[in-house]
Design an enzyme around this catalytic site. Sequence first.
Site: not given
Length: 359
Positions: A97, A99
């Site tokens: 991910c 993020f």
Amino acid sequence: PLSARPQPKMAGAGRVWRVGALLLPPAWRLRAPGRAFGAAAGRGGSSGGGRLVLGAAFALGGSAGLCLAARQRLREHSAAELPAGSLQLTLYQYKTCPFCSKVRAFLDYHGLPYEIVEVNPIMRKEIKFSSYRKVPILLANAGSPLQLNDSSVIISAIKTYLISRRNSLEEIVSYYPPVKTVTEQGKEVLEYENKYWLMLDEKETKRVYPVKEVRVEEMKWRKWADDWLVHLISPNVYRTPKEALASFDYIVREGKFGTLEGLFAKYVGAVAMFFVSKRLKKRHQLRDDVREDLYEAVNEWVKAVGKNRLFMGGNQPNLADLAVYGVLRVMEGLEAFDDMMAHTNIQPWYQRMEEVIQK
């Protein structure tokens, strides 16, 4: 890059690592397998094979999900206690991910020790304690737990806490209230109006941002990383069937999948995400050759940093530097990353970021 060792505690909570400052050579120069290339997971999905494919797809970047709020509680304590290690940090993540990669880059640069719990992208049982079902989730514990969601909120809140000596982390997090909004598709989500702001008083603001333009620039490019750069990752790493398979091969090896889940995700997921990437290309109005959009964005960033600064933050990275670096490094070891290094001007800045985070 993470210098990690397995920890015996938190049994049953998933793969747990103790991480902190690292002393490794830049991975992209070692041509390591791709690190990660997904966005925060979305909700839903059917059971069985369909759920598996959807879970893998969400974990690997079908779209950039918005993070929601959860209830927060933490006893008040001095910000000066944080460097001494009184605040325990646990990051629930998918390694795939961008993020989550942003949050890791921030924590590593500031030398903050934390644990990682790798979440299974299909069942997500590691975060069953939370009504919020996306990652990253950061748990901060100084006697009682405080849950922080949304990568930009996590970074802004912890950075404010490091700078400010006036407020508890609980109070700081309260400055980022969730606001209900409706997407273009008619879906109701929670957004954070203040998530790119550091909540500082006038004296602290002048110390961190000597001139107003510095703060405006940092906020602008942090938002750019979330709203534009991250959307270029999936269409580029899943651009061709070969690239999609290479991406999923890494994900299955590094993510938390069972044996059968891994085999299914690798081959079915690669095919699924190849077609998903085509829809993402259309949704974000990318060119037929999505590499051109990636090159253009990266060179736009390099131009914004300029020739007279080591980083956008000057001699040291600011939050925009860390955000852009966190997003881009998820492609390391993949064809898209090698092409980006060969066809843009990003390499000198990227290498400086690697080195300064390792220090």
